[in-house]
Scaffold this motif. Structure first.
Motif, PDB file in Angstrom:
ATOM      1  N   TYR A 229       0.829  -1.207   0.000  1.00 54.04           N
ATOM      2  CA  TYR A 229       0.000   0.000   0.000  1.00 54.04           C
ATOM      3  C   TYR A 229       0.863   1.256   0.000  1.00 54.04           C
ATOM      4  O   TYR A 229       1.764   1.407   0.827  1.00 54.04           O
ATOM      5  CB  TYR A 229      -0.917  -0.002   1.220  1.00 54.04           C
ATOM      6  CG  TYR A 229      -1.781   1.232   1.334  1.00 54.04           C
ATOM      7  CD1 TYR A 229      -2.781   1.471   0.406  1.00 54.04           C
ATOM      8  CD2 TYR A 229      -1.590   2.158   2.351  1.00 54.04           C
ATOM      9  CE1 TYR A 229      -3.581   2.609   0.492  1.00 54.04           C
ATOM     10  CE2 TYR A 229      -2.378   3.291   2.448  1.00 54.04           C
ATOM     11  CZ  TYR A 229      -3.371   3.509   1.509  1.00 54.04           C
ATOM     12  OH  TYR A 229      -4.147   4.626   1.595  1.00 54.04           O
ATOM     13  N   ASP A 230       0.602   2.155  -0.921  1.00 51.39           N
ATOM     14  CA  ASP A 230       1.294   3.439  -0.990  1.00 51.39           C
ATOM     15  C   ASP A 230       0.312   4.536  -0.557  1.00 51.39           C
ATOM     16  O   ASP A 230      -0.581   4.908  -1.321  1.00 51.39           O
ATOM     17  CB  ASP A 230       1.780   3.700  -2.411  1.00 51.39           C
ATOM     18  CG  ASP A 230       2.630   4.960  -2.509  1.00 51.39           C
ATOM     19  OD1 ASP A 230       2.450   5.869  -1.678  1.00 51.39           O
ATOM     20  OD2 ASP A 230       3.462   5.036  -3.428  1.00 51.39           O
ATOM     21  N   PRO A 231       0.441   5.047   0.650  1.00 54.48           N
ATOM     22  CA  PRO A 231      -0.535   6.023   1.151  1.00 54.48           C
ATOM     23  C   PRO A 231      -0.491   7.358   0.429  1.00 54.48           C
ATOM     24  O   PRO A 231      -1.479   8.091   0.424  1.00 54.48           O
ATOM     25  CB  PRO A 231      -0.147   6.178   2.628  1.00 54.48           C
ATOM     26  CG  PRO A 231       1.286   5.799   2.677  1.00 54.48           C
ATOM     27  CD  PRO A 231       1.481   4.745   1.636  1.00 54.48           C
ATOM     28  N   ILE A 232       0.643   7.683  -0.186  1.00 60.38           N
ATOM     29  CA  ILE A 232       0.737   8.930  -0.931  1.00 60.38           C
ATOM     30  C   ILE A 232       0.077   8.771  -2.292  1.00 60.38           C
ATOM     31  O   ILE A 232      -0.732   9.598  -2.721  1.00 60.38           O
ATOM     32  CB  ILE A 232       2.205   9.363  -1.105  1.00 60.38           C
ATOM     33  CG1 ILE A 232       2.942   9.325   0.233  1.00 60.38           C
ATOM     34  CG2 ILE A 232       2.282  10.738  -1.753  1.00 60.38           C
ATOM     35  CD1 ILE A 232       2.355  10.194   1.307  1.00 60.38           C
ATOM     36  N   ARG A 233       0.392   7.683  -2.951  1.00 62.50           N
ATOM     37  CA  ARG A 233      -0.121   7.454  -4.291  1.00 62.50           C
ATOM     38  C   ARG A 233      -1.637   7.260  -4.294  1.00 62.50           C
ATOM     39  O   ARG A 233      -2.325   7.645  -5.243  1.00 62.50           O
ATOM     40  CB  ARG A 233       0.559   6.211  -4.887  1.00 62.50           C
ATOM     41  CG  ARG A 233       0.215   5.971  -6.347  1.00 62.50           C
ATOM     42  CD  ARG A 233       0.715   7.120  -7.208  1.00 62.50           C
ATOM     43  NE  ARG A 233       0.258   6.966  -8.584  1.00 62.50           N
ATOM     44  CZ  ARG A 233       0.004   7.983  -9.393  1.00 62.50           C
ATOM     45  NH1 ARG A 233       0.156   9.206  -8.954  1.00 62.50           N
ATOM     46  NH2 ARG A 233      -0.403   7.774 -10.616  1.00 62.50           N
ATOM     47  N   SER A 234      -2.172   6.675  -3.231  1.00 65.58           N
ATOM     48  CA  SER A 234      -3.610   6.442  -3.175  1.00 65.58           C
ATOM     49  C   SER A 234      -4.391   7.750  -3.142  1.00 65.58           C
ATOM     50  O   SER A 234      -5.523   7.815  -3.600  1.00 65.58           O
ATOM     51  CB  SER A 234      -3.970   5.587  -1.951  1.00 65.58           C
ATOM     52  OG  SER A 234      -3.618   6.250  -0.754  1.00 65.58           O
ATOM     53  N   GLU A 313       4.703  10.614 -15.998  1.00 64.69           N
ATOM     54  CA  GLU A 313       4.921  10.746 -14.553  1.00 64.69           C
ATOM     55  C   GLU A 313       5.501   9.449 -14.014  1.00 64.69           C
ATOM     56  O   GLU A 313       5.031   8.366 -14.336  1.00 64.69           O
ATOM     57  CB  GLU A 313       3.608  11.036 -13.839  1.00 64.69           C
ATOM     58  CG  GLU A 313       3.739  11.114 -12.322  1.00 64.69           C
ATOM     59  CD  GLU A 313       2.396  11.255 -11.641  1.00 64.69           C
ATOM     60  OE1 GLU A 313       2.364  11.212 -10.398  1.00 64.69           O
ATOM     61  OE2 GLU A 313       1.395  11.385 -12.361  1.00 64.69           O
ATOM     62  N   GLU A 314       6.551   9.557 -13.201  1.00 59.86           N
ATOM     63  CA  GLU A 314       7.147   8.370 -12.607  1.00 59.86           C
ATOM     64  C   GLU A 314       6.253   7.854 -11.499  1.00 59.86           C
ATOM     65  O   GLU A 314       5.804   8.602 -10.644  1.00 59.86           O
ATOM     66  CB  GLU A 314       8.526   8.713 -12.038  1.00 59.86           C
ATOM     67  CG  GLU A 314       9.216   7.483 -11.437  1.00 59.86           C
ATOM     68  CD  GLU A 314      10.539   7.845 -10.805  1.00 59.86           C
ATOM     69  OE1 GLU A 314      10.788   9.057 -10.644  1.00 59.86           O
ATOM     70  OE2 GLU A 314      11.303   6.933 -10.469  1.00 59.86           O
ATOM     71  N   SER A 315       6.003   6.574 -11.528  1.00 58.33           N
ATOM     72  CA  SER A 315       5.139   5.986 -10.523  1.00 58.33           C
ATOM     73  C   SER A 315       5.836   5.929  -9.178  1.00 58.33           C
ATOM     74  O   SER A 315       7.031   5.661  -9.098  1.00 58.33           O
ATOM     75  CB  SER A 315       4.741   4.567 -10.949  1.00 58.33           C
ATOM     76  OG  SER A 315       4.126   3.896  -9.880  1.00 58.33           O
ATOM     77  N   THR A 316       5.093   6.180  -8.105  1.00 58.62           N
ATOM     78  CA  THR A 316       5.617   6.007  -6.761  1.00 58.62           C
ATOM     79  C   THR A 316       5.024   4.781  -6.099  1.00 58.62           C
ATOM     80  O   THR A 316       5.174   4.583  -4.902  1.00 58.62           O
ATOM     81  CB  THR A 316       5.296   7.248  -5.893  1.00 58.62           C
ATOM     82  OG1 THR A 316       3.880   7.423  -5.848  1.00 58.62           O
ATOM     83  CG2 THR A 316       5.947   8.478  -6.471  1.00 58.62           C
TER      84      THR A 316
END
Length: 347
Positions: A229-234, A313-316
């Motif tokens: 889980y990526d809390p920023i990307r979500s 955009e580069e994925s995080t």
């Protein structure tokens, strides 16, 4: 299997939930959350929050109302330091619950009045239920008033609650897994959950009755793990912004900085050292594109296959949709503690 492989992964994580919890307020852009109280339950009736429950959760309205009342009472009991059997509704498995009331003080329909003025700004509730200390697992569910659905509130709420759920104690609950259960006909919710990083993990066949179509339907289980889980990307996925003073966000932000630095380091190491002859040719315009392609090809695909990343955009996203790895250590939880993540697979 080696001797170490049999050991628990999170040996430093307690398997006991605290006997009392302080439920934090959480801020969103469209709404904000506060601990739910028993006094909020009549407001859910006023909001017609149980309308269409069979389509959303698979329960009938009466059953949905009953579980919401149970969840709120269990949440209040935990906040008061009461034991599970002292909540008035019981909890035989000692799986705790946290309930937040969802409030808005905005006039989103631009009629000159606060949207939820008649219900003291309450428009619904969001829950972490079945919080299991032993397996570090919890289920998330949103229940909104009939007139407040489809406006994007869940997209604002869920990533922030999940960030708190995954964040290490004491900043958060320190969960390892968060999951949802969705009737198969609720394809809209499934799409939202997938955008948040949930993956379908199984289905209970004919587990629910579809009264509208007079047939059984499957219950789809979806989940995401702390190291996926990526809390920023979500939040980025829905155009929402990070609110840095929300619980667990500082840990997530710190982890993101470490993660970006690690990726840049990998890319730099992947770029081949120039040959002596190639140094002389470095001014050649054709050389730079070739080197960039080689470096990009050697960066793990997980950093390039995020469907939610905008063009260019580069994925995080820490792990791509096509690369679900067995959970070993939480990427952003561990990095948030300032530890160095071993980038090589454990054998």
């Amino acid at each position: 299997m080696s001797e170490n492989a049999a050991l628990p992964l999170d040996q430093d994580v307690s398997r006991e939930l605290p006997s009392q919890i302080t439920i934090p307020p959480i801020k969103g852009e469209m709404v904000h959350l506060r601990p739910a109280s028993v006094d909020d339950l009549p407001r859910m009736d006023e909001l017609d929050a149980y309308y269409g429950a069979s389509k959303i959760t698979g329960k009938d309205a009466q059953a949905e109302r009953a579980v919401v009342h149970t969840w709120v009472r269990r949440s209040v009991a935990w906040a008061n330091g009461q034991k599970p059997d002292e909540s008035g509704v019981g909890d035989p498995e000692s799986r705790r619950t946290i309930a937040w009331a969802v409030l808005t003080d905005a006039d989103h329909d631009e009629d000159g009045e606060i949207d939820a003025q008649s219900t003291d700004n309450v428009i619904g509730m969001i829950f972490l239920i079945d919080i299991d200390g032993w397996s570090r697992s919890a289920r998330i569910q949103v229940v909104l008033g009939r007139d407040y659905r489809g406006r994007g509130y869940s997209r604002d709420l869920m990533p922030r609650v999940m960030t708190y759920g995954f964040a290490p104690e004491p900043a958060g609950l320190g969960m390892h897994r968060i999951w949802v259960a969705v009737p198969e006909q609720n394809s809209r919710s499934c799409s939202v959950y997938q955008s948040l990083g949930f993956e379908p993990s199984g289905a209970s066949r004919d587990a629910l009755w579809d009264a509208e179509n007079n047939k059984y339907q499957d219950l789809i289980v979806m989940d995401t793990l702390v190291d996926e889980y990526d809390p920023i990307r979500s939040l980025d996925a829905f155009g929402m912004h990070v609110i840095e003073d929300n619980p667990g966000v500082q840990e997530a932000m710190s982890a993101r900085e470490h993660s970006i630095a690690i990726r840049k380091n990998i890319a730099a190491q992947a770029e081949p050292a120039p040959e002596p002859a190639a140094v002389e040719e470095s001014a050649d315009a054709e050389q730079a594109p070739r080197i960039e392609k080689v470096a990009a090809a050697r960066v793990p695909e997980a950093h390039n296959d995020d469907e939610l990343a905008a063009p260019g955009e580069e994925s995080t996203w820490p792990y791509g949709q096509g690369e679900r790895k067995p959970s070993k250590e939480a990427w952003w939880r561990i990095l948030g503690r300032g530890r160095k993540r071993d980038m090589e697979d454990d054998e």
